[in-house]
Write a protein that holds these residues in place. Structure first.
Motif, PDB file in Angstrom:
ATOM      1  N   TYR A 105      -5.650  -9.433  11.095  1.00 38.79           N
ATOM      2  CA  TYR A 105      -6.975 -10.004  11.356  1.00 38.79           C
ATOM      3  C   TYR A 105      -7.871  -9.684  10.167  1.00 38.79           C
ATOM      4  O   TYR A 105      -8.130  -8.517   9.866  1.00 38.79           O
ATOM      5  CB  TYR A 105      -7.583  -9.422  12.640  1.00 38.79           C
ATOM      6  N   GLU A 106      -8.348 -10.727   9.471  1.00 41.04           N
ATOM      7  CA  GLU A 106      -9.111 -10.507   8.244  1.00 41.04           C
ATOM      8  C   GLU A 106     -10.529 -10.042   8.561  1.00 41.04           C
ATOM      9  O   GLU A 106     -11.232 -10.642   9.377  1.00 41.04           O
ATOM     10  CB  GLU A 106      -9.158 -11.768   7.390  1.00 41.04           C
ATOM     11  N   VAL A 107     -10.936  -8.972   7.892  1.00 41.80           N
ATOM     12  CA  VAL A 107     -12.269  -8.392   8.102  1.00 41.80           C
ATOM     13  C   VAL A 107     -13.036  -8.315   6.788  1.00 41.80           C
ATOM     14  O   VAL A 107     -14.010  -7.561   6.684  1.00 41.80           O
ATOM     15  CB  VAL A 107     -12.158  -6.994   8.750  1.00 41.80           C
ATOM     16  N   THR A 108     -12.608  -9.103   5.793  1.00 39.30           N
ATOM     17  CA  THR A 108     -13.251  -9.049   4.481  1.00 39.30           C
ATOM     18  C   THR A 108     -14.736  -9.349   4.565  1.00 39.30           C
ATOM     19  O   THR A 108     -15.574  -8.614   4.038  1.00 39.30           O
ATOM     20  CB  THR A 108     -12.572 -10.040   3.525  1.00 39.30           C
ATOM     21  N   SER A 109     -15.083 -10.446   5.242  1.00 38.33           N
ATOM     22  CA  SER A 109     -16.496 -10.840   5.326  1.00 38.33           C
ATOM     23  C   SER A 109     -17.306  -9.823   6.126  1.00 38.33           C
ATOM     24  O   SER A 109     -18.465  -9.544   5.801  1.00 38.33           O
ATOM     25  CB  SER A 109     -16.613 -12.227   5.959  1.00 38.33           C
ATOM     26  N   PHE A 168      -1.113   2.528  18.921  1.00 38.73           N
ATOM     27  CA  PHE A 168      -1.071   2.960  17.523  1.00 38.73           C
ATOM     28  C   PHE A 168      -2.367   2.641  16.783  1.00 38.73           C
ATOM     29  O   PHE A 168      -2.482   2.893  15.595  1.00 38.73           O
ATOM     30  CB  PHE A 168       0.114   2.295  16.813  1.00 38.73           C
ATOM     31  N   GLY A 169      -3.334   2.058  17.491  1.00 39.75           N
ATOM     32  CA  GLY A 169      -4.608   1.749  16.861  1.00 39.75           C
ATOM     33  C   GLY A 169      -4.496   0.601  15.866  1.00 39.75           C
ATOM     34  O   GLY A 169      -3.513  -0.138  15.832  1.00 39.75           O
ATOM     35  N   VAL A 170      -5.506   0.472  15.050  1.00 38.71           N
ATOM     36  CA  VAL A 170      -5.565  -0.594  14.048  1.00 38.71           C
ATOM     37  C   VAL A 170      -5.329   0.009  12.672  1.00 38.71           C
ATOM     38  O   VAL A 170      -5.888   1.052  12.333  1.00 38.71           O
ATOM     39  CB  VAL A 170      -6.933  -1.319  14.099  1.00 38.71           C
ATOM     40  N   ILE A 171      -4.499  -0.662  11.888  1.00 34.21           N
ATOM     41  CA  ILE A 171      -4.141  -0.183  10.553  1.00 34.21           C
ATOM     42  C   ILE A 171      -4.864  -1.044   9.528  1.00 34.21           C
ATOM     43  O   ILE A 171      -4.767  -2.277   9.565  1.00 34.21           O
ATOM     44  CB  ILE A 171      -2.620  -0.255  10.350  1.00 34.21           C
ATOM     45  N   ARG A 172      -5.593  -0.429   8.627  1.00 36.17           N
ATOM     46  CA  ARG A 172      -6.346  -1.164   7.608  1.00 36.17           C
ATOM     47  C   ARG A 172      -5.434  -1.469   6.414  1.00 36.17           C
ATOM     48  O   ARG A 172      -4.782  -0.590   5.867  1.00 36.17           O
ATOM     49  CB  ARG A 172      -7.556  -0.361   7.178  1.00 36.17           C
ATOM     50  N   TYR A 173      -5.386  -2.739   6.031  1.00 42.36           N
ATOM     51  CA  TYR A 173      -4.561  -3.175   4.902  1.00 42.36           C
ATOM     52  C   TYR A 173      -5.456  -3.928   3.926  1.00 42.36           C
ATOM     53  O   TYR A 173      -6.135  -4.878   4.313  1.00 42.36           O
ATOM     54  CB  TYR A 173      -3.420  -4.076   5.386  1.00 42.36           C
ATOM     55  N   THR A 174      -5.467  -3.509   2.660  1.00 45.19           N
ATOM     56  CA  THR A 174      -6.297  -4.138   1.635  1.00 45.19           C
ATOM     57  C   THR A 174      -5.410  -4.629   0.502  1.00 45.19           C
ATOM     58  O   THR A 174      -4.554  -3.882   0.008  1.00 45.19           O
ATOM     59  CB  THR A 174      -7.334  -3.143   1.080  1.00 45.19           C
ATOM     60  N   THR A 175      -5.597  -5.880   0.092  1.00 43.17           N
ATOM     61  CA  THR A 175      -4.788  -6.463  -0.965  1.00 43.17           C
ATOM     62  C   THR A 175      -5.392  -6.161  -2.330  1.00 43.17           C
ATOM     63  O   THR A 175      -6.504  -5.639  -2.443  1.00 43.17           O
ATOM     64  CB  THR A 175      -4.693  -7.990  -0.781  1.00 43.17           C
ATOM     65  N   LYS A 186      -6.496  -8.290  -4.253  1.00 43.35           N
ATOM     66  CA  LYS A 186      -7.598  -9.222  -4.466  1.00 43.35           C
ATOM     67  C   LYS A 186      -8.801  -8.883  -3.586  1.00 43.35           C
ATOM     68  O   LYS A 186      -9.657  -9.729  -3.329  1.00 43.35           O
ATOM     69  CB  LYS A 186      -7.136 -10.655  -4.183  1.00 43.35           C
ATOM     70  N   GLU A 187      -8.842  -7.635  -3.098  1.00 45.63           N
ATOM     71  CA  GLU A 187      -9.967  -7.120  -2.315  1.00 45.63           C
ATOM     72  C   GLU A 187     -10.167  -7.880  -1.011  1.00 45.63           C
ATOM     73  O   GLU A 187     -11.284  -8.064  -0.546  1.00 45.63           O
ATOM     74  CB  GLU A 187     -11.261  -7.119  -3.136  1.00 45.63           C
ATOM     75  N   ARG A 188      -9.048  -8.341  -0.426  1.00 45.71           N
ATOM     76  CA  ARG A 188      -9.093  -8.883   0.930  1.00 45.71           C
ATOM     77  C   ARG A 188      -8.643  -7.784   1.882  1.00 45.71           C
ATOM     78  O   ARG A 188      -7.644  -7.109   1.637  1.00 45.71           O
ATOM     79  CB  ARG A 188      -8.176 -10.105   1.072  1.00 45.71           C
ATOM     80  N   SER A 189      -9.388  -7.596   2.961  1.00 42.52           N
ATOM     81  CA  SER A 189      -9.092  -6.521   3.904  1.00 42.52           C
ATOM     82  C   SER A 189      -8.691  -7.096   5.254  1.00 42.52           C
ATOM     83  O   SER A 189      -9.280  -8.088   5.711  1.00 42.52           O
ATOM     84  CB  SER A 189     -10.309  -5.599   4.071  1.00 42.52           C
ATOM     85  N   PHE A 190      -7.686  -6.450   5.882  1.00 38.46           N
ATOM     86  CA  PHE A 190      -7.187  -6.901   7.182  1.00 38.46           C
ATOM     87  C   PHE A 190      -7.040  -5.693   8.104  1.00 38.46           C
ATOM     88  O   PHE A 190      -6.709  -4.592   7.661  1.00 38.46           O
ATOM     89  CB  PHE A 190      -5.813  -7.571   7.036  1.00 38.46           C
ATOM     90  N   ASP A 191      -7.290  -5.936   9.393  1.00 38.27           N
ATOM     91  CA  ASP A 191      -6.930  -4.976  10.431  1.00 38.27           C
ATOM     92  C   ASP A 191      -5.582  -5.417  10.994  1.00 38.27           C
ATOM     93  O   ASP A 191      -5.460  -6.519  11.548  1.00 38.27           O
ATOM     94  CB  ASP A 191      -7.986  -4.942  11.536  1.00 38.27           C
TER      95      ASP A 191
END
Length: 429
Positions: free
Chosen positions: A185-189, A148-155, A157-162
């Motif tokens: 898995y956080e990818v914000t940085s 199903f691949g990786v799903i991008r989720y953004t909060t 507070k501008e934190r992004s996760f795969d």
């Protein structure tokens, strides 16, 4: 009284009773009270009864052992589940376990911090509503596994996760039930770094394109309408020289920044006389400051002299900071440079204070970003490249220090940082 003793006592009583019955029958047969056949029949019944009791007792004992083994296995399973849950709870990345009813069966501490402290038992779609996530979870819980691949989720507070969704079988077989594990898995940085790189390329291209466009325009004019105009030649060539020099400064700053980043984790170990270094830089910047009537003062404590630093790089730090102070502070004011010993005695605190217009608070946090300017037009007019404070920041990072900036509108700005003082070795050690 323990169970084995009770069992042994009951067995002894039963056997004694049967033995007494057989002895009584034998005695009665010997005196002619019963026939041999009758005595044998009654004795056989008593022995059969005793044998049946023995078989029953052994079956009960076997069943008790099986129950004990099952309880032991259950206890071990419970312990392993608890240990597993405890280990998952300590993971730095959020993790969810979703049951067949699409409810959150388990959420570790990071997931509760991200989605809410009371998410256990709630439907997972209350928190993750993306259509691709809903589709992936439905397919997994219905037994249709796939990539199903990786799903991008953004909060908010501008934190992004795969987000990765994977199946977890409740038993060894498919019909035992399927659960889903949701891993964040956080990818914000990483995204922020990627954005900074893109911005850097765009800004660098813009900074080079602007003077190049001007130079090309002037060349076209000199070769066309102003081909015989000596005054225009003189004026345009002066502007072209200024723009070319600005491009050279920009390229030099870019190369300097690149070299500094290459030595980011190579801590300096040379000892430098900070007083001589500051005095030398002040002398070299006096010419620029004199044009605006700006004067420099240097004050240092008696016990401040040697510091552990790369002299060339710290010279560049002072050159950038003092040049900025000379250009942007108010005319006919003073710039105060000060060196003092820190509270612990292990560092020298160095500060540069101007009497300029000050900087608004919303700009302070971004001053060390590449190409960031408070006043773009004025900075370019002064010959700035927008990289000076970024270079200062990276040099100080190599020296395990930071650039502290404090400012008040109308009262000036203070730039300060620290450098380590070489510690004397104990002669007795």
């Amino acid at each position: 009284m323990n169970e084995p003793f009770k069992e042994y006592q009951g067995l002894l009583t039963e056997r004694s009773t049967v033995a007494a019955v057989i002895f009584t029958l034998a005695l009665m047969w010997s005196v002619g009270q019963v026939t041999f056949v009758g005595a044998f029949f009654v004795g056989a019944v008593a022995v059969a009864f005793l044998l049946q009791l023995e078989i029953k007792r052994r079956m009960e004992r076997l069943e008790n052992r099986r129950s004990a083994i099952r309880e032991k296995r259950k206890s071990k399973t419970g312990t392993s589940v608890l240990l597993g849950a405890s280990a998952l709870d300590r993971l730095p990345s959020p993790l969810l376990l979703v049951d067949a009813d699409k409810k959150i069966a388990f959420a570790n501490e990071s997931a509760r911090e991200l989605l809410g402290t009371d998410i256990d038992g709630n439907e997972v779609f209350l928190y993750l509503r993306q259509s691709n996530f809903v589709t992936a979870l439905d397919n997994i819980l219905e037994g249709r596994f796939g990539d199903f691949g990786v799903i991008r989720y953004t909060t908010s507070k501008e934190r992004s996760f795969d987000v990765t969704v994977a199946p977890v079988l409740a038993g060894k077989k498919m019909n035992d039930g399927v659960r889903a594990i949701v891993y964040f898995y956080e990818v914000t940085s990483l995204l922020r770094t990627e954005r900074m790189r893109a911005d850097f390329v765009a800004n660098a291209s813009h900074e080079l394109r602007t003077p190049l466009t001007s130079v090309l325009g002037f060349i076209e004019t000199l070769r066309g309408p102003a081909v015989g105009d000596l005054d225009a030649h003189k004026r345009f060539l002066g502007i072209m020289q200024t723009e070319a020099e600005r491009m050279v400064r920009l390229i030099d700053d870019l190369l300097s920044l690149s070299r500094i980043e290459m030595t980011r984790y190579m801590a300096p170990n040379a000892v430098t006389d900070i007083n001589k270094l500051v005095g030398s830089v002040i002398n070299s910047v006096k010419g620029i400051a004199a044009e605006r009537g700006v004067e420099f003062t240097y004050e240092h404590e008696e016990n401040v002299q040697d510091v552990v630093a790369d002299s060339d790089q710290i010279t560049q730090v002072f050159l950038n900071l003092l040049t900025n102070a000379a250009k942007y502070s108010d005319p006919n004011t003073k710039v105060h440079v000060k060196a003092e010993v820190g509270r612990t005695g292990k560092h020298a605190l160095l500060s540069i204070t101007d009497e300029g217009p000050g900087i608004a608070q919303e700009h302070l946090a971004r001053l060390t970003e590449r190409f960031y300017r408070v006043d773009t037009a004025r900075s370019r007019k002064m010959g700035g490249t927008g990289l000076g404070l970024a270079i200062v920041k990276h040099i100080l990072l190599r020296h395990n220090s930071g650039l502290d900036i404090k400012s008040q509108l109308g009262k000036g700005t203070v730039f300060s940082f620290k450098l380590p003082i070489p510690q004397k070795k104990d002669e007795n050690s």
